[in-house]
Design a protein around this motif. Structure first.
Motif, PDB file in Angstrom:
ATOM      1  N   THR A   1       2.215  19.623  28.124  1.00  0.00           N
ATOM      2  CA  THR A   1       2.293  20.027  29.528  1.00  0.00           C
ATOM      3  C   THR A   1       0.995  19.674  30.234  1.00  0.00           C
ATOM      4  O   THR A   1      -0.016  19.373  29.594  1.00  0.00           O
ATOM      5  N   HIS A   2       1.045  19.681  31.559  1.00  0.00           N
ATOM      6  CA  HIS A   2      -0.074  19.204  32.380  1.00  0.00           C
ATOM      7  C   HIS A   2      -0.337  20.207  33.492  1.00  0.00           C
ATOM      8  O   HIS A   2       0.584  20.816  33.998  1.00  0.00           O
ATOM      9  N   CYS A   3      -1.595  20.398  33.816  1.00  0.00           N
ATOM     10  CA  CYS A   3      -1.998  21.358  34.826  1.00  0.00           C
ATOM     11  C   CYS A   3      -1.526  22.753  34.434  1.00  0.00           C
ATOM     12  O   CYS A   3      -1.476  23.082  33.239  1.00  0.00           O
ATOM     13  N   ASN A   4      -1.171  23.580  35.434  1.00  0.00           N
ATOM     14  CA  ASN A   4      -0.700  24.935  35.093  1.00  0.00           C
ATOM     15  C   ASN A   4       0.501  25.281  35.961  1.00  0.00           C
ATOM     16  O   ASN A   4       0.395  25.280  37.194  1.00  0.00           O
ATOM     17  N   ALA A   5       1.603  25.512  35.281  1.00  0.00           N
ATOM     18  CA  ALA A   5       2.821  25.990  35.966  1.00  0.00           C
ATOM     19  C   ALA A   5       3.251  27.259  35.228  1.00  0.00           C
ATOM     20  O   ALA A   5       4.400  27.407  34.814  1.00  0.00           O
ATOM     21  N   GLY A   6       2.266  28.152  35.081  1.00  0.00           N
ATOM     22  CA  GLY A   6       2.513  29.401  34.366  1.00  0.00           C
ATOM     23  C   GLY A   6       2.764  30.559  35.322  1.00  0.00           C
ATOM     24  O   GLY A   6       2.955  30.370  36.533  1.00  0.00           O
ATOM     25  N   GLY A   7       2.754  31.747  34.771  1.00  0.00           N
ATOM     26  CA  GLY A   7       3.064  32.929  35.567  1.00  0.00           C
ATOM     27  C   GLY A   7       2.145  33.071  36.771  1.00  0.00           C
ATOM     28  O   GLY A   7       2.586  33.445  37.859  1.00  0.00           O
ATOM     29  N   ILE A   8       0.878  32.702  36.614  1.00  0.00           N
ATOM     30  CA  ILE A   8      -0.071  32.893  37.728  1.00  0.00           C
ATOM     31  C   ILE A   8       0.132  31.884  38.850  1.00  0.00           C
ATOM     32  O   ILE A   8      -0.387  32.062  39.939  1.00  0.00           O
ATOM     33  N   ALA A   9       0.905  30.831  38.600  1.00  0.00           N
ATOM     34  CA  ALA A   9       1.204  29.844  39.648  1.00  0.00           C
ATOM     35  C   ALA A   9       2.454  30.232  40.438  1.00  0.00           C
ATOM     36  O   ALA A   9       2.873  29.521  41.346  1.00  0.00           O
ATOM     37  N   THR A  10       3.042  31.356  40.038  1.00  0.00           N
ATOM     38  CA  THR A  10       4.328  31.790  40.642  1.00  0.00           C
ATOM     39  C   THR A  10       4.270  33.314  40.844  1.00  0.00           C
ATOM     40  O   THR A  10       3.226  33.927  40.661  1.00  0.00           O
ATOM     41  N   ALA A  11       5.422  33.876  41.175  1.00  0.00           N
ATOM     42  CA  ALA A  11       5.481  35.352  41.274  1.00  0.00           C
ATOM     43  C   ALA A  11       5.322  35.960  39.888  1.00  0.00           C
ATOM     44  O   ALA A  11       4.672  36.977  39.694  1.00  0.00           O
ATOM     45  N   LYS A  12       5.952  35.311  38.901  1.00  0.00           N
ATOM     46  CA  LYS A  12       5.902  35.813  37.519  1.00  0.00           C
ATOM     47  C   LYS A  12       6.558  34.753  36.637  1.00  0.00           C
ATOM     48  O   LYS A  12       7.361  33.953  37.109  1.00  0.00           O
ATOM     49  N   TYR A  13       6.224  34.685  35.396  1.00  0.00           N
ATOM     50  CA  TYR A  13       6.890  33.868  34.364  1.00  0.00           C
ATOM     51  C   TYR A  13       6.557  32.380  34.438  1.00  0.00           C
ATOM     52  O   TYR A  13       6.604  31.700  33.416  1.00  0.00           O
ATOM     53  N   GLY A  14       6.312  31.819  35.614  1.00  0.00           N
ATOM     54  CA  GLY A  14       6.014  30.403  35.723  1.00  0.00           C
ATOM     55  C   GLY A  14       7.265  29.548  35.801  1.00  0.00           C
ATOM     56  O   GLY A  14       8.393  30.043  35.824  1.00  0.00           O
ATOM     57  N   THR A  15       7.047  28.234  35.844  1.00  0.00           N
ATOM     58  CA  THR A  15       8.188  27.320  35.819  1.00  0.00           C
ATOM     59  C   THR A  15       8.155  26.526  34.512  1.00  0.00           C
ATOM     60  O   THR A  15       8.926  26.777  33.609  1.00  0.00           O
ATOM     61  N   ALA A  16       7.224  25.588  34.381  1.00  0.00           N
ATOM     62  CA  ALA A  16       7.170  24.779  33.149  1.00  0.00           C
ATOM     63  C   ALA A  16       6.868  25.643  31.923  1.00  0.00           C
ATOM     64  O   ALA A  16       7.303  25.339  30.817  1.00  0.00           O
ATOM     65  N   LEU A  17       6.108  26.710  32.102  1.00  0.00           N
ATOM     66  CA  LEU A  17       5.772  27.571  30.954  1.00  0.00           C
ATOM     67  C   LEU A  17       6.833  28.640  30.711  1.00  0.00           C
ATOM     68  O   LEU A  17       6.849  29.254  29.635  1.00  0.00           O
ATOM     69  N   ALA A  18       7.729  28.836  31.639  1.00  0.00           N
ATOM     70  CA  ALA A  18       8.748  29.892  31.496  1.00  0.00           C
ATOM     71  C   ALA A  18       9.566  29.730  30.214  1.00  0.00           C
ATOM     72  O   ALA A  18       9.763  30.700  29.473  1.00  0.00           O
ATOM     73  N   PRO A  19      10.057  28.515  29.877  1.00  0.00           N
ATOM     74  CA  PRO A  19      10.808  28.385  28.622  1.00  0.00           C
ATOM     75  C   PRO A  19       9.964  28.654  27.386  1.00  0.00           C
ATOM     76  O   PRO A  19      10.491  29.078  26.349  1.00  0.00           O
ATOM     77  N   LEU A  20       8.666  28.450  27.508  1.00  0.00           N
ATOM     78  CA  LEU A  20       7.794  28.692  26.358  1.00  0.00           C
ATOM     79  C   LEU A  20       7.611  30.194  26.137  1.00  0.00           C
ATOM     80  O   LEU A  20       7.675  30.688  25.003  1.00  0.00           O
TER      81      LEU A  20
END
Ligand SMILES: CSC[C@H]1O[C@H](OP(=O)(O)O)[C@H](O)[C@@H]1O
Length: 350
Positions: free
Chosen positions: A157-176
């Motif tokens: 994965t690249h950059c950060n698409a985790g919970g802190i980049a969203t309301a909660k859970y993230g996008t790219a990191l959500a399945p992880l």
């Protein structure tokens, strides 16, 4: 879905509080943003960052700024909102969620309210809805994206698409995160993501917090881990998806897609439908933010690491051609080529 740290909150006292992401992973510092100027600066400085989180912060920020004043009439209120909207929208151009969130508020403000106070409370409600909806969207993306990943998979994965980049859970990191909860044993390779190191500072930190196996690599090491067969899938977030599937994401993403295509590795984009912008026909229509060269030459170093006066070029995003994207995963499901037709049908699903 395991909870993740919330980076943008409206307190019971109606103050906007954000997690200052520029201080992670070394310090967990929350800042209170009291004015539209505070919010604008926090977005520009990437104290709050990530397409959905930026939209949520702008929506809450517009409410907090509006609540600072009294109004002679609803038209006075609407004029004040228009000024706030234009100002906050000017902070960063690429992530569509910023404009999308403010346009949602504009639709609310334009309704026939019986006075400014009623309109103000409606703005608060819409901002809260944007946040709560995003959490559900990210959870759904996690569920759909997880169907594409096998246990024991190597994920880059690249950059950060985790919970802190969203309301909660993230996008790219959500399945992880979801996979971890279900017993999956992923091996994640996180690109450090120069120049601002969102991968090193944020993704590695979020995955370690979730006890998910993560290996930090320099951006220029992506090819060798793919060549060595360590990567079964690349999964990234996005900032704006055009009608034909071309996708803007953090600088370096398009190079990853080219590498993944060369090595025959699937390349997945996790995209809330709020990040799909069908008014952009192709990626050429997406404005790419350029940032200060000092982020290249001075950030993270005690002394400038380049000769004084050297020219710099610091595009914060690039556009991945839709032909390099294996699938786009939204809260409604998995979109596969041909993207123009599939996206047009998909965005009307919701
Ligand atoms: C879930 S959106 C994440 C997206 O936003 C990041 O950009 P920035 O850190 O500049 O806000 C990056 O492009 C991520 O993929």
């Amino acid at each position: 879905m395991p909870a993740t740290i919330e980076s943008v909150k409206l307190t019971e006292e109606n103050t906007l509080v954000i997690l200052d992401q520029t201080l992670l992973p070394n310090e967990l510092v929350y800042r209170t943003l009291r004015t539209k100027e505070d919010v604008w600066q926090a977005i520009v400085a990437l104290q709050v960052r990530g397409a959905p989180a930026i939209g949520i912060a702008a929506a809450y920020g517009a409410y907090v700024e509006l609540a600072r004043y009294s109004y002679d009439s609803i038209s006075d209120f609407r004029q004040t909102f228009a000024t706030i909207k234009d100002y906050l929208a000017s902070s960063r151009p690429t992530a569509v969620n910023l404009a999308w969130a403010l346009e949602r508020l504009e639709k609310v403000v334009s309704q026939p309210w019986n006075g400014a106070e009623a309109a103000l409370q409606a703005v608060r409600g819409e901002a809260e809805a944007i946040r709560t909806e995003d959490a559900c969207v990210c959870e759904a993306i996690g569920r759909h994206a997880l169907t594409l990943l096998n246990n024991q998979a190597g994920i880059l994965t690249h950059c950060n698409a985790g919970g802190i980049a969203t309301a909660k859970y993230g996008t790219a990191l959500a399945p992880l995160f979801l996979g971890k909860e279900q017993g999956y044993d992923f091996h994640v390779y996180a690109d450090e993501t120069r120049p601002l190191l969102q991968g090193a500072r944020l993704t590695a930190w979020e995955l370690q917090q979730a006890q998910i196996d993560v290996t930090l690599i320099c951006d220029n090491m992506a090819s060798i881990v793919m060549q060595q067969g360590k990567v079964d899938a690349v999964i990234v977030g996005c900032d704006r998806v055009a009608a034909n599937g071309d996708t803007a994401n953090k600088i370096g993403t398009s190079g990853l897609a080219i590498l993944a295509n060369y090595y025959g590795i699937p390349f997945y984009v996790c995209a809330p439908t709020s990040t799909i912008d069908v008014t952009c026909q192709t990626g050429a229509d997406i404005e790419i933010e350029e940032r200060a060269g000092s982020e290249i030459t001075e950030a993270w170093y005690e002394k400038p690491m380049a000769p004084a006066g050297v020219k710099t070029y610091n595009p914060a995003f690039d556009v991945t051609d839709h032909t390099l994207i294996s699938a786009i995963i939204t809260e409604h499901g998995i979109i596969r080529p041909a993207y123009k037709e599939a996206i047009a049908a998909h965005v009307h699903v919701g």
